[in-house]
Design an enzyme around this catalytic site. Structure first.
Site, PDB file in Angstrom:
ATOM      1  N   PHE A   1       0.876  -1.187   0.000  1.00 26.35           N
ATOM      2  CA  PHE A   1       0.000   0.000   0.000  1.00 26.35           C
ATOM      3  C   PHE A   1       0.902   1.222   0.000  1.00 26.35           C
ATOM      4  O   PHE A   1       1.710   1.384   0.924  1.00 26.35           O
ATOM      5  CB  PHE A   1      -0.887   0.048   1.251  1.00 26.35           C
ATOM      6  CG  PHE A   1      -1.597   1.374   1.422  1.00 26.35           C
ATOM      7  CD1 PHE A   1      -2.870   1.563   0.918  1.00 26.35           C
ATOM      8  CD2 PHE A   1      -0.966   2.450   2.055  1.00 26.35           C
ATOM      9  CE1 PHE A   1      -3.510   2.805   1.047  1.00 26.35           C
ATOM     10  CE2 PHE A   1      -1.599   3.683   2.193  1.00 26.35           C
ATOM     11  CZ  PHE A   1      -2.881   3.857   1.689  1.00 26.35           C
ATOM     12  N   GLU A   2       0.785   2.047  -1.001  1.00 29.01           N
ATOM     13  CA  GLU A   2       1.437   3.351  -0.952  1.00 29.01           C
ATOM     14  C   GLU A   2       0.728   4.267  -1.919  1.00 29.01           C
ATOM     15  O   GLU A   2       0.273   3.832  -2.978  1.00 29.01           O
ATOM     16  CB  GLU A   2       2.955   3.269  -1.256  1.00 29.01           C
ATOM     17  CG  GLU A   2       3.300   2.741  -2.629  1.00 29.01           C
ATOM     18  CD  GLU A   2       4.804   2.773  -2.970  1.00 29.01           C
ATOM     19  OE1 GLU A   2       5.646   2.992  -2.084  1.00 29.01           O
ATOM     20  OE2 GLU A   2       5.130   2.574  -4.161  1.00 29.01           O
TER      21      GLU A   2
END
Ligand code: GDP
Ligand code: MN
Length: 329
Positions: A231-232
């Site tokens: 997740f980014e």
């Protein structure tokens, strides 16, 4: 609690006015995954949740990349789930595989003797090198200001009632994360020394106000703290910057993608630490998230009715590297 901040950027009338989905999409952004055809059902799960929790209101496009051609089954299986634009692309030559200077015998020996997770895998290393050095250069991402990386088999636990892309853009945020573990030493044996060598050779590239105290202990050793990059949400100007390119080239020449098993997560994180200051980095405490092995459940979400996770379990703010994050300025 951390959760009481939530109203500032979403979930109430004021937040909805400011970051509402009405009208033209305010940010050039997309949800992006490098993915295999075999990951279709894991990705369908993730998209179903992202759509239900968020994107059915915003319709940000999706971009899927693969080292092999996508099957028509994969494409249809994705398109069935969203009314947003979906694009499928194949990787550019030279962005998957070995660069010419790598000693492939030495790489093979490492794979054969490695006793860490994915240590035996060649394709995993190609994947990490691609996510570190090339994803942001793919032609399908050329016009994007921001990307949100997505992966198969993840969960989005909570409604997201605002536009995280717009939130980042308005607040001049460059990097958004929500879980920060520490890396397993055998996979990054020489990464910190190689990074220090880069900093010594390129002192002018390091931000004056930086986050090196997050990755470096008082005695100069590596904390191995990193943002879990499955997740980014990132302002791609970070990865497109000359300093990032120079850092990637330096690491790629050193060969640790193959002679060890450097992940894109510690590499993205070291870049954040060298090139950004804290006010440019955002902890998405309000985005409940699970990726196999670890999760983040917003504190206080039990009473909000928006999340399905148990906030008593898996609050990523309890992790050592998250505590360390709060202590750096
Ligand atoms: P982990 O999260 O570190 O356990 O690694 P994953 O197996 O989830 O891989 C990360 C991402 O890269 C996922 O979206 C995978 O689908 C993708 N990926 C991994 N290996 C390959 C590969 O060989 N080819 C392609 N096209 N995608 C890959
Ligand atoms: Mn994964």
């Amino acid at each position: 609690s951390a959760f009481s901040n939530f109203g500032k950027y979403g979930g109430n009338a004021q937040g909805l006015n400011e970051y509402s989905p009405q009208g033209v999409k305010p940010v050039k952004a997309a949800l992006v995954a490098l993915i295999r055809n075999d990951d279709l059902y894991g990705m369908r799960q993730a998209i179903r949740e992202l759509e239900d929790r968020w994107n059915h209101k915003y319709n940000y496009p999706y971009i899927f990349l693969n080292d092999k051609p996508f099957t028509s089954e994969f494409k249809q299986g994705i398109r069935d789930l969203t009314k947003a634009q979906v694009q499928f692309g194949i990787l550019e030559p030279g962005t998957w595989g070995y660069p010419s200077w790598i000693d492939q015998e030495k790489a093979k020996k490492e794979r054969e003797t490695a006793d860490y997770i994915k240590g035996h895998s060649e394709s995993y290393r190609f994947m990490c090198r691609f996510q570190s050095g090339f994803v942001h250069k793919h032609p399908l991402l050329r016009d994007l200001e921001f990307y949100w990386r997505i992966e198969p088999d993840v969960h989005y636990y909570c409604d997201i009632d605002y536009d995280p892309f717009l939130y980042m853009k308005k607040n001049e945020l460059k990097y958004g994360w929500n879980i920060a573990p520490d890396e397993y030493e055998p996979t990054v044996r020489t990464l910190w020394n190689t990074t220090k060598d880069f900093m010594q050779k390129n002192p002018q590239m390091i931000a004056k106000k930086n986050l090196l105290d997050w990755v470096s202990n008082p005695d100069g050793t590596y904390t191995k703290c990193h943002f879990w990059s499955n997740f980014e949400i990132v302002d791609l100007s970070l990865y497109r910057s000359p300093q990032y390119q120079a850092f990637f080239d330096h690491l790629d020449k050193a060969g640790g993608f193959f002679y060890e098993r450097w992940g894109d997560a510690p590499i993205h994180s070291l870049a954040v630490a060298m090139f950004l200051q804290k006010s440019q980095v955002h902890y998405f405490d309000d985005i409940g998230y699970y990726h196999p092995a670890m999760s983040h459940c917003p504190k206080g979400s039990k009473t909000s009715g928006k999340c399905v996770c148990d906030p008593e379990k898996g609050w990523s703010n309890d992790f050592g590297c998250a505590k360390r994050w709060r202590s750096v300025s």
